[in-house]
Scaffold this active site. Structure first.
Site, PDB file in Angstrom:
ATOM      1  N   ARG A 108       0.869  -1.177   0.000  1.00 48.42           N
ATOM      2  CA  ARG A 108       0.000   0.000   0.000  1.00 48.42           C
ATOM      3  C   ARG A 108       0.902   1.222   0.000  1.00 48.42           C
ATOM      4  O   ARG A 108       1.793   1.343   0.850  1.00 48.42           O
ATOM      5  CB  ARG A 108      -0.893   0.054   1.234  1.00 48.42           C
ATOM      6  CG  ARG A 108      -1.454   1.473   1.422  1.00 48.42           C
ATOM      7  CD  ARG A 108      -2.483   1.610   2.478  1.00 48.42           C
ATOM      8  NE  ARG A 108      -3.714   0.968   2.053  1.00 48.42           N
ATOM      9  CZ  ARG A 108      -4.909   1.252   2.580  1.00 48.42           C
ATOM     10  NH1 ARG A 108      -5.030   2.157   3.516  1.00 48.42           N
ATOM     11  NH2 ARG A 108      -5.984   0.625   2.160  1.00 48.42           N
ATOM     12  N   HIS A 135      -7.435   0.541  -6.295  1.00 47.39           N
ATOM     13  CA  HIS A 135      -7.617  -0.162  -5.015  1.00 47.39           C
ATOM     14  C   HIS A 135      -8.393  -1.462  -5.301  1.00 47.39           C
ATOM     15  O   HIS A 135      -9.549  -1.621  -4.890  1.00 47.39           O
ATOM     16  CB  HIS A 135      -8.380   0.744  -4.037  1.00 47.39           C
ATOM     17  CG  HIS A 135      -8.346   0.281  -2.616  1.00 47.39           C
ATOM     18  ND1 HIS A 135      -7.561  -0.760  -2.163  1.00 47.39           N
ATOM     19  CD2 HIS A 135      -9.026   0.737  -1.512  1.00 47.39           C
ATOM     20  CE1 HIS A 135      -7.746  -0.920  -0.878  1.00 47.39           C
ATOM     21  NE2 HIS A 135      -8.630  -0.040  -0.455  1.00 47.39           N
ATOM     22  N   ASP A 231     -16.908   7.972  -1.423  1.00 49.29           N
ATOM     23  CA  ASP A 231     -15.600   7.826  -0.780  1.00 49.29           C
ATOM     24  C   ASP A 231     -15.235   9.208  -0.231  1.00 49.29           C
ATOM     25  O   ASP A 231     -15.905  10.215  -0.541  1.00 49.29           O
ATOM     26  CB  ASP A 231     -14.571   7.344  -1.821  1.00 49.29           C
ATOM     27  CG  ASP A 231     -13.189   7.077  -1.234  1.00 49.29           C
ATOM     28  OD1 ASP A 231     -13.058   6.971   0.005  1.00 49.29           O
ATOM     29  OD2 ASP A 231     -12.224   6.974  -2.021  1.00 49.29           O
ATOM     30  N   CYS A 272     -16.071   2.574   0.999  1.00 44.88           N
ATOM     31  CA  CYS A 272     -14.911   1.721   1.306  1.00 44.88           C
ATOM     32  C   CYS A 272     -14.431   1.916   2.735  1.00 44.88           C
ATOM     33  O   CYS A 272     -13.763   1.051   3.291  1.00 44.88           O
ATOM     34  CB  CYS A 272     -13.794   1.986   0.311  1.00 44.88           C
ATOM     35  SG  CYS A 272     -13.349   3.725   0.182  1.00 44.88           S
ATOM     36  N   ARG A 317     -13.592  -7.639   2.941  1.00 45.27           N
ATOM     37  CA  ARG A 317     -12.186  -7.421   2.567  1.00 45.27           C
ATOM     38  C   ARG A 317     -11.364  -8.676   2.894  1.00 45.27           C
ATOM     39  O   ARG A 317     -10.507  -9.096   2.132  1.00 45.27           O
ATOM     40  CB  ARG A 317     -11.591  -6.225   3.334  1.00 45.27           C
ATOM     41  CG  ARG A 317     -12.237  -4.874   3.070  1.00 45.27           C
ATOM     42  CD  ARG A 317     -12.079  -4.429   1.639  1.00 45.27           C
ATOM     43  NE  ARG A 317     -10.687  -4.477   1.186  1.00 45.27           N
ATOM     44  CZ  ARG A 317      -9.720  -3.610   1.537  1.00 45.27           C
ATOM     45  NH1 ARG A 317     -10.000  -2.601   2.327  1.00 45.27           N
ATOM     46  NH2 ARG A 317      -8.495  -3.725   1.077  1.00 45.27           N
TER      47      ARG A 317
HETATM   48  N1  NVA Z   1      -9.627   7.233  -1.790  1.00 48.71           N
HETATM   49  C1  NVA Z   1      -9.247   6.830  -0.454  1.00 48.71           C
HETATM   50  C2  NVA Z   1      -9.527   5.380  -0.242  1.00 48.71           C
HETATM   51  C3  NVA Z   1      -9.254   4.892   1.160  1.00 48.71           C
HETATM   52  C4  NVA Z   1      -9.556   3.437   1.328  1.00 48.71           C
HETATM   53  C5  NVA Z   1      -7.782   7.144  -0.223  1.00 48.71           C
HETATM   54  O1  NVA Z   1      -6.960   6.839  -1.095  1.00 48.71           O
HETATM   55  O2  NVA Z   1      -7.449   7.715   0.817  1.00 48.71           O
HETATM   56  N1   CP Z   2     -11.074   0.639   2.706  1.00 52.39           N
HETATM   57  C1   CP Z   2      -9.786   0.601   3.106  1.00 52.39           C
HETATM   58  O1   CP Z   2      -8.865   0.312   2.327  1.00 52.39           O
HETATM   59  O2   CP Z   2      -9.595   0.873   4.405  1.00 52.39           O
HETATM   60  P1   CP Z   2      -8.191   1.085   5.123  1.00 52.39           P
HETATM   61  O3   CP Z   2      -7.613   2.368   4.595  1.00 52.39           O
HETATM   62  O4   CP Z   2      -8.504   1.128   6.579  1.00 52.39           O
HETATM   63  O5   CP Z   2      -7.298  -0.076   4.762  1.00 52.39           O
END
Ligand code: NVA
Ligand code: CP
Length: 330
Positions: A108, A135, A231, A272, A317
């Site tokens: 990540r 994602h 989101d 999400c 998830r």
């Molecule tokens: N668009 C958000 C998704 C988090 C799961 C981010 O990248 O912060």
């Molecule tokens: N939805 C999601 O990816 O959550 P986190 O950022 O907590 O991993």
């Protein structure tokens, strides 16, 4: 029909056929059933898994960790500051080292190019746990949830409201194109996906029967929707953009009034997570003090309503990540 996904990377759903995605969803459902029945499924006994996190995470980190342990594998968390990645050692060299130690690598982070480099050089499967662009493990969880709640994916009208150019909008559009959904992005014209990705998805849609639409008109977009998704307005890594996004996205907040426009009592709300739906967070409070907003992308009323399936998504998830790891490592 079974598919052999062994040794494949999982960086974006662009790399998978609709049948392969369906197979991943079915495998996830099987792991969910086994978990619920208390039946051990330690198919990755003895494997070691690296979990690299440049950004924070609740769901992705814990889903990978629990999935590893349930499957009999050992998860090793490598957080920001724990390894040299890109600072004192190139991504290429890091990938080559980790590939000698681990059987699979989750990443990540900020740039999508980093996960591509890891995949190029690691020599073991690499899974994208979120980048600036995509994602994909989230989409598997979302689609498993939609299938569970609505009984189908094909033809489902899924409307995404908000930042139409972030990792979630991009990934939902790819997933929807592959799986034959009617996918609409309702977003201001400044915040739409890039043309190449839209064109790619529209081409895929021609083969799968999907419909891909992008509009500024949120009020009309949600009419007839089976599912509304939103989101955060400001993704991780763009924290300087609150002021601009609040101005642009305020009309795209998901409220109960908007939900009623679906005309369907059984329509579902997806997110999400994490979500800004009340003042119970530090950032939420700061936004309230500066801009007077008590809720951002979704109202607390919708978030807590019977429409909301956000915690089913969160749980899914783990089941879907199990499927991705098991299928690419076995
Ligand atoms: N668009 C958000 C998704 C988090 C799961 C981010 O990248 O912060
Ligand atoms: N939805 C999601 O990816 O959550 P986190 O950022 O907590 O991993």
């Amino acid at each position: 029909m079974p598919f052999n996904l062994k040794n494949r990377h999982f960086l974006t759903l662009r790399d998978f056929t609709p049948a392969e995605i369906q197979f991943m969803l079915e495998t996830a459902k099987n792991y969910k059933d086994l978990k619920y029945a208390g039946v051990p499924h330690r198919v990755l006994e003895g494997k070691n898994i690296a979990l690299i996190f440049e950004k924070p995470s609740t769901r992705t980190r814990t889903a990978f960790t629990v999935a590893c342990i349930d499957l009999g594998a050992h998860p090793e968390y490598l957080g920001k500051g724990d390894i040299q990645l890109g600072k004192k050692e190139s991504v290429e060299d890091t990938a080559k080292v980790l590939g000698r130690m681990f059987d699979g690598i989750e990443f990540r982070g900020f740039k999508h190019e980093t996960v591509e480099l890891l995949a190029k050089y690691a020599g073991v499967p690499v899974w994208n746990g979120l980048t600036d662009k995509y994602h994909p493990t989230q989409i598997l969880a979302d689609f498993l949830t939609i299938q569970e709640k609505l009984g189908r994916l094909k033809g489902v009208k899924l409307v995404y409201c908000g930042d139409g150019r972030n990792n979630m909008a991009n990934s939902l559009m790819v997933g929807s194109a592959k799986m034959g959904l009617h996918f609409v992005i309702a977003a201001p014209s400044h915040l739409v996906p890039d043309d190449e990705l839209v064109q790619y998805c529209k081409n895929v849609a021609q083969e799968t029967g999907a419909i891909i639409e992008i509009t500024e008109d949120i009020q009309n977009a949600v009419v007839g929707a089976d599912a509304i998704y939103t989101d955060v307005w400001v993704s991780m890594g763009e924290e300087d953009k609150f002021e601009e996004r609040i101005q642009l996205l305020k009309p795209y907040q998901v409220t109960m009034d908007l939900f009623r426009r679906t005309g369907k009592t059984e329509s579902i709300f997806l997110h999400c997570l994490p979500a800004f739906h009340d003042l119970e967070t530090q950032v939420g409070k700061e936004v309230y003090e500066k801009w007077g907003l008590k809720e951002m992308e979704v109202s607390d009323e919708v978030f807590r309503s019977h429409h909301s399936v956000v915690f089913d998504q969160a749980e899914n998830r783990m089941h879907t990540i199990k499927a991705v790891m098991a299928l690419t490592l076995q």
